[in-house]
Scaffold this active site. Structure first.
Site, PDB file in Angstrom:
ATOM      1  CG  HIS A  24      -1.994   1.012   1.164  1.00  0.00           C
ATOM      2  ND1 HIS A  24      -1.762   2.354   1.396  1.00  0.00           N
ATOM      3  CD2 HIS A  24      -3.308   0.903   0.853  1.00  0.00           C
ATOM      4  CE1 HIS A  24      -2.901   3.020   1.234  1.00  0.00           C
ATOM      5  NE2 HIS A  24      -3.852   2.163   0.903  1.00  0.00           N
TER       6      HIS A  24
ATOM      7  CD  GLU B 178      -5.584   1.566  -2.788  1.00  0.00           C
ATOM      8  OE1 GLU B 178      -6.754   1.446  -2.388  1.00  0.00           O
ATOM      9  OE2 GLU B 178      -4.640   1.783  -2.016  1.00  0.00           O
TER      10      GLU B 178
ATOM     11  N   GLY C  52      -8.015   9.246  -0.256  1.00  0.00           N
ATOM     12  CA  GLY C  52      -8.463  10.174   0.781  1.00  0.00           C
ATOM     13  C   GLY C  52      -8.615  11.612   0.316  1.00  0.00           C
TER      14      GLY C  52
HETATM   15  P1  13P Z   1      -9.906   6.005   0.628  1.00  0.00           P
HETATM   16  O1  13P Z   1     -11.023   5.139   0.115  1.00  0.00           O
HETATM   17  O2  13P Z   1     -10.136   6.533   2.013  1.00  0.00           O
HETATM   18  O3  13P Z   1      -9.526   7.057  -0.377  1.00  0.00           O
HETATM   19  O4  13P Z   1      -8.615   5.048   0.759  1.00  0.00           O
HETATM   20  C1  13P Z   1      -8.276   4.240  -0.288  1.00  0.00           C
HETATM   21  C2  13P Z   1      -7.255   3.281   0.162  1.00  0.00           C
HETATM   22  O5  13P Z   1      -6.128   3.647   0.464  1.00  0.00           O
HETATM   23  C3  13P Z   1      -7.648   1.859   0.282  1.00  0.00           C
HETATM   24  O6  13P Z   1      -6.554   1.036   0.460  1.00  0.00           O
END
Ligand code: 13P
Length: 248
Positions: free
Chosen positions: A99, A169, A175
């Site tokens: 991540h 991602e 976020g």
């Molecule tokens: P958000 O959905 O809060 O943007 O986070 C995404 C995330 O990092 C999932 O691993």
């Protein structure tokens, strides 16, 4: 509709205490139980402290458990660390690895991520490999190269493709309330499939970054997107369930 089964993953990050975490997990288990058989898979990845309690709380429900990180070794003198085998002991089936929050805050390189994937697969877990570009990389038009390289460099030599999921991602979308367009996600997913080689066509590739009940339908309207990795919106049972329902 995607030809691959859809996978909805909740990454609770460092949110949730024992009481609130159990309430959330029990609510989700109840919803999943009520709607079974589900035509998608749902995984929740709580903080490590809650894993065992939640494992017991969701037992019997069509809901799976995951972890958020692990050490590269199976055991050893690594104070404060946890191994993939230890998570497997607690009933975990999945584990989020690489991540961007771990890559940036803990200096995890592609090489370390590859070692973690190997450790996770050896322990019988399915690794959810996260990849994504920064805002600067997006602006410079290098997204495709960055992602292809991240995918290739993060795979262990003897990767079990059947025990691997990739989550795209974009770092700038996490976020932030910002997102790439569904067509941009599709384009990146195709880059990922190509980087994965032969197995790419059958593997699940998820999207993550500011997924909400409002935008999940648009993203999953694309057959190329096999599910979502949800952060903040997964901390609310109704909201997370609403996102999952958009996978249909
Ligand atoms: P958000 O959905 O809060 O943007 O986070 C995404 C995330 O990092 C999932 O691993």
């Amino acid at each position: 509709m995607s030809k691959r089964r859809r996978l909805i993953v909740g990454n609770w990050k460092m949110y949730g205490r024992l009481t609130s975490g159990l309430v959330l997990a029990r609510d989700l288990a109840e919803m999943a139980q009520k709607h079974k058989p589900l035509d998608f898979d749902m995984v929740i990845c709580p903080p490590a402290t809650l894993t065992w309690a939640i494992s017991e709380a969701i037992a019997g429900a069509p809901l799976m458990l995951g972890a958020q990180d692990c050490h590269t070794a199976t055991h050893g003198a690594y104070t404060g660390d946890l191994s993939a085998a230890q998570f497997a002991d607690l009933g975990c089936r999945y584990i989020i690895l690489g991540h961007s929050e771990r890559r940036s805050a803990h200096g995890e390189t592609n090489e370390i991520v590859a070692q973690k994937i190997e450790a996770a697969q050896l322990a019988g877990l399915t690794a959810i490999l996260c990849v994504g570009e920064t805002a600067e990389q997006l602006a410079s038009g290098t997204t495709a190269d960055i992602i292809a390289n991240q995918v290739r460099a993060s795979l262990p030599e003897k990767c079990r493709m059947a025990n691997l999921v990739v989550a795209y991602e974009p770092i700038w979308a996490i976020g932030s309330g910002q997102q790439p367009s569904p067509s941009d996600v599709v384009a990146v997913n195709k880059v990922i499939r190509k980087a994965l080689g032969e197995a790419g066509e059958t593997m699940q590739i998820l999207y993550g970054g500011s997924v909400s009940p409002v935008n999940a339908g648009n993203i999953m309207a694309e057959p190329e997107v096999d599910g979502v990795l949800v952060g903040s919106a997964s901390i609310n049972a109704d909201g997370f369930w609403a996102i999952a329902e958009k996978s249909r």
